[in-house]
Design an enzyme around this catalytic site. Structure first.
Site, PDB file in Angstrom:
ATOM      1  N   CYS A 105       2.834 -58.889 -24.513  1.00 51.62           N
ATOM      2  CA  CYS A 105       1.595 -59.282 -25.196  1.00 51.62           C
ATOM      3  C   CYS A 105       0.488 -58.242 -25.153  1.00 51.62           C
ATOM      4  O   CYS A 105      -0.173 -58.004 -26.162  1.00 51.62           O
ATOM      5  CB  CYS A 105       1.090 -60.609 -24.648  1.00 51.62           C
ATOM      6  SG  CYS A 105       0.526 -60.578 -22.933  1.00 51.62           S
ATOM      7  N   HIS A 145      -2.195 -63.760 -20.482  1.00 53.81           N
ATOM      8  CA  HIS A 145      -1.715 -63.572 -21.851  1.00 53.81           C
ATOM      9  C   HIS A 145      -2.865 -63.075 -22.715  1.00 53.81           C
ATOM     10  O   HIS A 145      -4.010 -63.500 -22.544  1.00 53.81           O
ATOM     11  CB  HIS A 145      -1.168 -64.878 -22.422  1.00 53.81           C
ATOM     12  CG  HIS A 145      -0.698 -64.752 -23.838  1.00 53.81           C
ATOM     13  ND1 HIS A 145       0.424 -64.022 -24.192  1.00 53.81           N
ATOM     14  CD2 HIS A 145      -1.208 -65.251 -25.007  1.00 53.81           C
ATOM     15  CE1 HIS A 145       0.586 -64.072 -25.503  1.00 53.81           C
ATOM     16  NE2 HIS A 145      -0.386 -64.808 -26.025  1.00 53.81           N
ATOM     17  N   ASP A 160      -1.677 -63.787 -33.020  1.00 49.69           N
ATOM     18  CA  ASP A 160      -0.925 -63.541 -31.786  1.00 49.69           C
ATOM     19  C   ASP A 160       0.483 -63.100 -32.155  1.00 49.69           C
ATOM     20  O   ASP A 160       1.320 -63.911 -32.546  1.00 49.69           O
ATOM     21  CB  ASP A 160      -0.885 -64.814 -30.944  1.00 49.69           C
ATOM     22  CG  ASP A 160      -0.313 -64.588 -29.550  1.00 49.69           C
ATOM     23  OD1 ASP A 160       0.287 -63.511 -29.317  1.00 49.69           O
ATOM     24  OD2 ASP A 160      -0.464 -65.484 -28.693  1.00 49.69           O
TER      25      ASP A 160
END
Length: 307
Positions: A105, A145, A160
């Site tokens: 991420c 995250h 995302d």
């Protein structure tokens, strides 16, 4: 003949006109203000196969959001091989754009944020907790995250591209709780007092994907989170091989030596891989050229699964 007062007024008016004309000419001569380019857009677009407009519009965001996870796989192979992750822009670009690798991420969404900013989008970095695949009644998940919030024409969207096998393949509109259909799955985002809860509909049930804070964070916060994710012995990436790619027709997920293929129509199949199968799968399905040095780690996880 004009009086001295009239002459003075005429001179003042002329000066005002000259000043106004000078300012108009200066504004016309000034270069168009363009966003600072934080990444090599040509190289990035070649990497994901994009050749469309370069404008800060919802249509462009949607196109990039679909192509990115289809062509840059989610993976934390380095962490599984005891190699910490460097999330500086230079290292991320070398790895994900020029090196043919993927990332997790902080690499994926950090790169995507720089791409969007270079196109003129208004982007804020967010942080949260991944809930997908974990017991909802278990201990709280670590806050490690990264996601992005993009504002277009006054509307906020969750962008995302670094969420592994359940990554949305389209931006999700925030501040609404109605289901949103994407090319692969249907999601909904519920806004709480301090965070957004994202859920995915799977087999008739809504399952939690992640919880992302509403307040934006600074880049230094990602450095701390990245340290935990790539160095802490309790990090899941240190103990589990995770690779994923969301192609237009299917999602591919490699969890240790189990390969799951889920078609957009909902059909799913799983395969258990041998030590020799894993490098070939990385190359054929995820587009990653395997490093021979990884084999010992692959053998470790396969032996562990048999134990």
């Amino acid at each position: 003949m004009n009086s001295h007062q009239q002459i003075a007024r005429d001179v003042a008016v002329a000066n005002d006109r000259n000043d106004l004309q000078s300012r108009i000419n200066a504004s016309w001569a000034a270069p168009v203000k363009r966003p600072a380019q934080e990444v090599d857009l040509d190289a990035y677009f070649a990497r994901i196969g994009y050749d469309g407009p370069r404008e800060a519009t919802l249509e462009v965001l949607q196109a990039l959001h679909a192509l990115h996870p289809a062509n840059i796989p989610f993976e934390a192979i380095d962490v599984f091989n005891d190699k910490p992750i460097n999330i500086s822009p230079e290292r991320v670009d070398q790895k994900l754009i020029h090196g043919g690798r993927g990332g997790y991420c902080f690499e994926q969404n950090g790169l995507f944020r720089r791409v969007l900013r270079s196109l003129g989008f208004q982007v804020e970095g967010l942080a949260g907790r991944v809930l997908w695949g974990y017991d909802p009644n278990g201990a709280p998940r670590p806050r490690c995250h990264m996601a992005n919030r993009v504002t277009i024409d006054g509307e906020a969207w969750l962008a995302d591209v670094g969420l592994g096998g359940c990554v949305p393949t389209a931006p999700l509109l925030l501040d609404v709780s109605t289901p949103q259909v994407t090319p692969h799955d249907t999601y909904r985002v519920t806004k709480g007092e301090h965070s957004y809860l994202t859920e995915l509909e799977r087999d008739g049930e809504w399952k939690a994907v992640h919880e992302v804070d509403i307040a934006p964070v600074s880049d230094i916060d990602y450095e701390v989170m990245n340290w935990y994710a790539s160095d802490h012995p309790e990090s899941g990436f240190c103990k589990t091989l995770m690779v994923a790619r969301s192609a237009p027709f299917a999602r591919f997920t490699l969890l240790n030596n189990r390969l799951t293929i889920r078609l957009v129509t909902g059909e799913e199949e799983q395969h258990t891989l041998s030590v020799g199968d894993i490098p070939q799968t990385l190359k054929d399905i995820f587009g990653i050229d395997p490093d021979p040095a990884w084999r010992w780690a692959f053998a470790r996880l396969v032996n562990h699964s048999h134990g």
